[in-house]
Write an enzyme that holds these catalytic residues in place. Structure first.
Site, short mmCIF file in Angstrom:
data_model
loop_
_atom_site.label_atom_id
_atom_site.label_comp_id
_atom_site.label_asym_id
_atom_site.label_seq_id
_atom_site.Cartn_x
_atom_site.Cartn_y
_atom_site.Cartn_z
CB SER A 10 -0.88 0.02 1.25
OG SER A 10 -1.37 1.34 1.43
CG HIS A 35 -3.78 -1.68 -1.61
ND1 HIS A 35 -4.88 -2.42 -1.96
CD2 HIS A 35 -4.16 -0.92 -0.56
CE1 HIS A 35 -5.88 -2.14 -1.14
NE2 HIS A 35 -5.47 -1.21 -0.28
CG ASP A 37 -5.05 2.23 0.92
OD1 ASP A 37 -6.01 1.45 0.80
OD2 ASP A 37 -3.93 1.89 1.35
CG MET A 39 -8.28 6.84 2.87
SD MET A 39 -7.35 6.78 4.41
CE MET A 39 -6.58 5.16 4.28
CG HIS A 68 -9.20 0.00 -0.37
ND1 HIS A 68 -8.55 -0.24 0.83
CD2 HIS A 68 -10.53 0.03 -0.08
CE1 HIS A 68 -9.45 -0.35 1.79
NE2 HIS A 68 -10.65 -0.18 1.27
CG MET A 70 -11.29 3.07 2.33
SD MET A 70 -9.71 3.02 3.19
CE MET A 70 -8.59 3.11 1.79
CG MET A 139 -11.25 -3.21 5.22
SD MET A 139 -9.79 -2.75 4.26
CE MET A 139 -8.82 -1.87 5.48
CG ASP A 177 -5.98 -3.12 3.13
OD1 ASP A 177 -4.95 -2.84 3.76
OD2 ASP A 177 -6.61 -2.30 2.44
C1 DX5 Z 1 -6.24 1.24 5.67
C2 DX5 Z 1 -5.75 0.96 4.27
C3 DX5 Z 1 -4.64 -0.02 4.20
C4 DX5 Z 1 -3.39 0.39 4.93
C5 DX5 Z 1 -2.52 -0.80 5.16
O1 DX5 Z 1 -7.44 1.94 5.60
O2 DX5 Z 1 -6.78 0.47 3.46
O3 DX5 Z 1 -4.34 -0.36 2.86
O4 DX5 Z 1 -2.67 1.36 4.27
O5 DX5 Z 1 -1.42 -0.40 5.89
P1 DX5 Z 1 -0.74 -1.33 6.98
O6 DX5 Z 1 -0.19 -2.50 6.25
O7 DX5 Z 1 0.29 -0.44 7.56
O8 DX5 Z 1 -1.80 -1.73 7.97
ZN ZN Z 2 -6.38 -0.47 1.46
#
Ligand code: DX5
Ligand code: ZN
Length: 228
Positions: A10, A35, A37, A39, A68, A70, A139, A177
């Site tokens: 990620s 990956h 992320d 947000m 991903h 969110m 998750m 994840d």
């Molecule tokens: C959390 C993200 C993850 C996160 C994983 O909301 O979706 O992808 O970055 O990071 P680690 O491996 O540090 O938990």
């Molecule tokens: Zn993620």
């Protein structure tokens, strides 16, 4: 027959001042997937990156970009990510007004589609959409931040989803994840996952002495998978 396992760092934990180089390094070090992320400071209490960053990274790598989402709402950002070069787009079902429509929108945009389940989100959402899924993302932390601790109850959920996938006879990837490290990736794999997101574990372990900076950590994660 050896199973196919995919490691998906990620980039949330990467150095954003040199993101292109980080992506190049982590793929050269043996990672399979990037990956990504997203947000929105609404569905989750954090704000990260959008389609513009995906578009900038696209020419830097041939690797799969796994977006991903969110975010809430979901639908209006899907075509933007498809145009920006995403290969996989996943979203949280409770953030979409019409799950079936969002999944179709992703596939019609030319991407692989998936649903994401928070630790306490029930799996019932899977009941009527298995034929529209290419990937299921579980998750193992509550979404919003990197560097959180793996929630062990997720292992039971992984086993339940593995059974559902096998029962469906379809080739659906099972990605996990959150909080994945060398000391728990084998448990996650043995429970039935095939795709492993690791943010802080990978980007926190980059070594100047490695040829590609992340060689040692990716090798260590893969070595743990050998027994499953
Ligand atoms: C959390 C993200 C993850 C996160 C994983 O909301 O979706 O992808 O970055 O990071 P680690 O491996 O540090 O938990
Ligand atoms: Zn993620």
């Amino acid at each position: 027959m050896s199973k196919t396992f995919r490691i998906a760092p990620s980039i949330l934990s990467a150095n954003f001042a040199k993101l292109g180089q980080e992506v190049t390094d982590v793929i050269a070090s043996g990672a399979d997937i990037i990956h990504f992320d997203v947000m929105d400071n609404h569905y989750v209490p954090n704000l990260t990156i959008g389609p513009l960053v995906c578009e900038s990274l696209r020419p830097v790598t041939d690797a799969i970009i796994d977006v991903h989402l969110m975010v809430k709402p979901v639908d209006r950002i899907i075509p933007d990510f498809a145009k920006a070069g995403a290969n996989i787009i996943t979203f949280h079902p409770e953030a979409s007004e019409h799950i079936d429509r969002s999944l179709s929108l992703i596939r019609d945009s030319g991407c692989k589609a998936g649903l994401v389940f928070n630790p306490a989100t029930p799996l019932d959402y899977l009941n009527h959409v298995m034929d529209k899924l290419d990937i299921i993302l579980l998750m193992s932390v509550n979404p919003g931040f990197g560097g959180q601790k793996f929630i062990p109850e997720t292992l039971n959920k992984i086993r339940a989803v593995r059974q559902k996938i096998d029962g469906s006879g379809r080739d659906i990837w099972l990605e996990v994840d959150g909080g994945i490290k060398t000391d728990n990736i084998a448990d996650v794999a043995c429970a039935g996952a095939d795709t492993f997101v690791a943010g802080s574990a990978v980007f926190g372990a980059g070594k100047e002495t490695d040829a590609h900076r992340y060689d040692s950590i990716i090798r260590a994660l893969r070595a743990e998978l050998a027994g499953c």
